[in-house]
Design a protein around this motif. Sequence first.
Motif, PDB file in Angstrom:
ATOM      1  N   PRO A 107       0.776  -1.242   0.000  1.00  0.00           N
ATOM      2  CA  PRO A 107       0.000   0.000   0.000  1.00  0.00           C
ATOM      3  C   PRO A 107       0.806   1.292   0.000  1.00  0.00           C
ATOM      4  O   PRO A 107       0.283   2.310   0.469  1.00  0.00           O
ATOM      5  N   HIS A 108       2.031   1.285  -0.465  1.00  0.00           N
ATOM      6  CA  HIS A 108       2.748   2.550  -0.546  1.00  0.00           C
ATOM      7  C   HIS A 108       1.979   3.506  -1.453  1.00  0.00           C
ATOM      8  O   HIS A 108       1.453   3.098  -2.499  1.00  0.00           O
ATOM      9  N   PRO A 109       1.905   4.782  -1.066  1.00  0.00           N
ATOM     10  CA  PRO A 109       1.006   5.724  -1.755  1.00  0.00           C
ATOM     11  C   PRO A 109       1.190   5.794  -3.260  1.00  0.00           C
ATOM     12  O   PRO A 109       0.215   5.754  -4.008  1.00  0.00           O
ATOM     13  N   ALA A 110       2.433   5.923  -3.741  1.00  0.00           N
ATOM     14  CA  ALA A 110       2.644   6.047  -5.187  1.00  0.00           C
ATOM     15  C   ALA A 110       2.237   4.771  -5.917  1.00  0.00           C
ATOM     16  O   ALA A 110       1.623   4.824  -6.987  1.00  0.00           O
ATOM     17  N   ALA A 111       2.583   3.624  -5.328  1.00  0.00           N
ATOM     18  CA  ALA A 111       2.191   2.361  -5.944  1.00  0.00           C
ATOM     19  C   ALA A 111       0.671   2.208  -5.957  1.00  0.00           C
ATOM     20  O   ALA A 111       0.083   1.712  -6.937  1.00  0.00           O
ATOM     21  N   MET A 112       0.004   2.639  -4.902  1.00  0.00           N
ATOM     22  CA  MET A 112      -1.456   2.603  -4.858  1.00  0.00           C
ATOM     23  C   MET A 112      -2.057   3.523  -5.906  1.00  0.00           C
ATOM     24  O   MET A 112      -3.033   3.175  -6.585  1.00  0.00           O
ATOM     25  N   LEU A 113      -1.479   4.715  -6.055  1.00  0.00           N
ATOM     26  CA  LEU A 113      -1.977   5.663  -7.050  1.00  0.00           C
ATOM     27  C   LEU A 113      -1.849   5.083  -8.455  1.00  0.00           C
ATOM     28  O   LEU A 113      -2.771   5.178  -9.268  1.00  0.00           O
ATOM     29  N   ALA A 114      -0.682   4.476  -8.749  1.00  0.00           N
ATOM     30  CA  ALA A 114      -0.488   3.863 -10.068  1.00  0.00           C
ATOM     31  C   ALA A 114      -1.435   2.692 -10.278  1.00  0.00           C
ATOM     32  O   ALA A 114      -1.957   2.483 -11.384  1.00  0.00           O
ATOM     33  N   THR A 115      -1.675   1.915  -9.220  1.00  0.00           N
ATOM     34  CA  THR A 115      -2.608   0.788  -9.316  1.00  0.00           C
ATOM     35  C   THR A 115      -3.995   1.269  -9.706  1.00  0.00           C
ATOM     36  O   THR A 115      -4.669   0.675 -10.563  1.00  0.00           O
ATOM     37  N   GLU A 116      -4.413   2.363  -9.098  1.00  0.00           N
ATOM     38  CA  GLU A 116      -5.730   2.919  -9.422  1.00  0.00           C
ATOM     39  C   GLU A 116      -5.742   3.544 -10.814  1.00  0.00           C
ATOM     40  O   GLU A 116      -6.711   3.378 -11.575  1.00  0.00           O
ATOM     41  N   ALA A 117      -4.666   4.256 -11.190  1.00  0.00           N
ATOM     42  CA  ALA A 117      -4.620   4.909 -12.498  1.00  0.00           C
ATOM     43  C   ALA A 117      -4.666   3.905 -13.638  1.00  0.00           C
ATOM     44  O   ALA A 117      -5.295   4.148 -14.677  1.00  0.00           O
ATOM     45  N   THR A 148      13.603  15.482 -10.486  1.00  0.00           N
ATOM     46  CA  THR A 148      13.016  15.983  -9.231  1.00  0.00           C
ATOM     47  C   THR A 148      13.597  15.338  -7.985  1.00  0.00           C
ATOM     48  O   THR A 148      13.488  15.912  -6.895  1.00  0.00           O
ATOM     49  N   GLY A 149      14.160  14.131  -8.105  1.00  0.00           N
ATOM     50  CA  GLY A 149      14.695  13.439  -6.945  1.00  0.00           C
ATOM     51  C   GLY A 149      13.661  12.706  -6.120  1.00  0.00           C
ATOM     52  O   GLY A 149      13.996  12.109  -5.103  1.00  0.00           O
ATOM     53  N   SER A 150      12.397  12.731  -6.553  1.00  0.00           N
ATOM     54  CA  SER A 150      11.332  12.113  -5.760  1.00  0.00           C
ATOM     55  C   SER A 150      10.761  10.908  -6.485  1.00  0.00           C
ATOM     56  O   SER A 150      10.207  11.032  -7.593  1.00  0.00           O
ATOM     57  N   ALA A 151      10.857   9.737  -5.875  1.00  0.00           N
ATOM     58  CA  ALA A 151      10.274   8.535  -6.458  1.00  0.00           C
ATOM     59  C   ALA A 151       8.749   8.643  -6.482  1.00  0.00           C
ATOM     60  O   ALA A 151       8.096   8.210  -7.434  1.00  0.00           O
ATOM     61  N   THR A 152       8.179   9.218  -5.428  1.00  0.00           N
ATOM     62  CA  THR A 152       6.727   9.358  -5.348  1.00  0.00           C
ATOM     63  C   THR A 152       6.207  10.270  -6.446  1.00  0.00           C
ATOM     64  O   THR A 152       5.236   9.948  -7.141  1.00  0.00           O
ATOM     65  N   VAL A 153       6.849  11.430  -6.633  1.00  0.00           N
ATOM     66  CA  VAL A 153       6.438  12.358  -7.687  1.00  0.00           C
ATOM     67  C   VAL A 153       6.612  11.706  -9.057  1.00  0.00           C
ATOM     68  O   VAL A 153       5.753  11.825  -9.939  1.00  0.00           O
ATOM     69  N   ALA A 154       7.728  11.010  -9.258  1.00  0.00           N
ATOM     70  CA  ALA A 154       7.999  10.381 -10.546  1.00  0.00           C
ATOM     71  C   ALA A 154       6.937   9.338 -10.882  1.00  0.00           C
ATOM     72  O   ALA A 154       6.415   9.296 -12.006  1.00  0.00           O
ATOM     73  N   MET A 155       6.601   8.494  -9.915  1.00  0.00           N
ATOM     74  CA  MET A 155       5.641   7.437 -10.171  1.00  0.00           C
ATOM     75  C   MET A 155       4.236   7.991 -10.391  1.00  0.00           C
ATOM     76  O   MET A 155       3.515   7.575 -11.299  1.00  0.00           O
ATOM     77  N   ALA A 156       3.853   8.977  -9.569  1.00  0.00           N
ATOM     78  CA  ALA A 156       2.519   9.566  -9.699  1.00  0.00           C
ATOM     79  C   ALA A 156       2.368  10.292 -11.035  1.00  0.00           C
ATOM     80  O   ALA A 156       1.341  10.160 -11.721  1.00  0.00           O
TER      81      ALA A 156
END
Length: 436
Positions: free
Chosen positions: A161-171, A349-357
Amino acid sequence: MTPGALLLVEAAAAVAILILLIVWVRLSPFIALILVSLGLALVAGIPAGAIVKGFEAGVGGALGHIALVVGLGTILGKMMIESGGADRIADTVISAFGPHRADWAAMTIALIVGLPVFFEVGFVLLVPLILVVVSRLHQHPLRLGLPMAAGLSVVHAMVPPHPAAMLATEAYHADIGLTVLLAIIVGVPTAAIAGPLYARLIIPRMGQAMPPPMSRERTPPASPPGFGITVATLLIPIMLMLVGSAGSSLHPFLQFIGSPVVALLTAVLASYWTLGLARGMSLDTIQRFTNECLAPTAMITLVVGVGAGFGRILTDSGASAAIVAVAGQWHVPVLILAWLIAAVIRIATGSATVAMATAAGIVAPIAAVSTVRPELLVIATGAGSVVFSHVNDGGFWLMKEYFGMTVLDTVRSWTVCETIISVTALSIVLALSLLL
């Protein structure tokens, strides 16, 4: 030269100058990051009145989370070390896996601990244990540190359930259960290659590492806490975050107690009893330990913050948008496209979360008409989001400062480790796409 191309050149030059200032001029990373960030903003044409405000917003946004996480996690680690609990765990790990397989134990623990927590939370929870074990084994800190970081990075980027992975799962409209299963199938061999195997290859070529004084092994007390109570204390924040993740839709209070800050604070307060007062420590001693351990984290926290400020300037200048525009024009298979877009945003950007989202938002319309399994797209996007961690990534500075490395050694170890994770995971995903 088009404005977009010029921005890309300016951003690349800024990163090169930053590395030059730190490596050759020997300027503090804290000062160098500020100078380069403000210089890039001026050259890129950001209005002078908005430069400092944007930079401060980037710093503040990172420190609002990282400062509390690092501070509370460091206190919990200090209590584990001073009570002798870390030594107890170290003895158990060494005896169970053997000295020659301790790196595999570190990776396995990180994969488990990292499932419900952010990379930074898992890092500050585990790094005191790692440093105690390597000290007892008389090995280089990265012998266990790199496998630990690799395990945490893999689950942070690829596994809900990491946020970025969850966001990609939904997208991508992927099935969450199948995504988790495939992410584990991809993640375990990926972490093994980038962690224990790569660490054994690179450590003979590394310079001496000097972890902060608070992290070094100390003589354990005569009556340390047992293995069970120490592990139970360490698991408190993990269990609370699991409860918060699973129960957030049921009651807001569960989400509150499961937030990283509240979960870590609860664990710290519990450790004051289980690892402190119950072992005969006085309140004055506990207060002294708390104050001692916070001082070495100040520079770590500040460097992570200004690194985020640099990432904000890259975004405000339009460099990130220019990279996305270029990536969107590439005519490549959708799995590789998702990886590439996430990779270039990550580097910028240096952010994995921003990159994935961001990458998930760009690729989602293409994914809707693709025959590729959406679960594999989630993992490919996550793989791209961790490639080439460098000076604008908070994880880069956490690794450098906590393990006492030079910038060059951090690049040779951590940056390459992250890139191995990214490329290996993509390769396995491409292989799986031929079967599924």
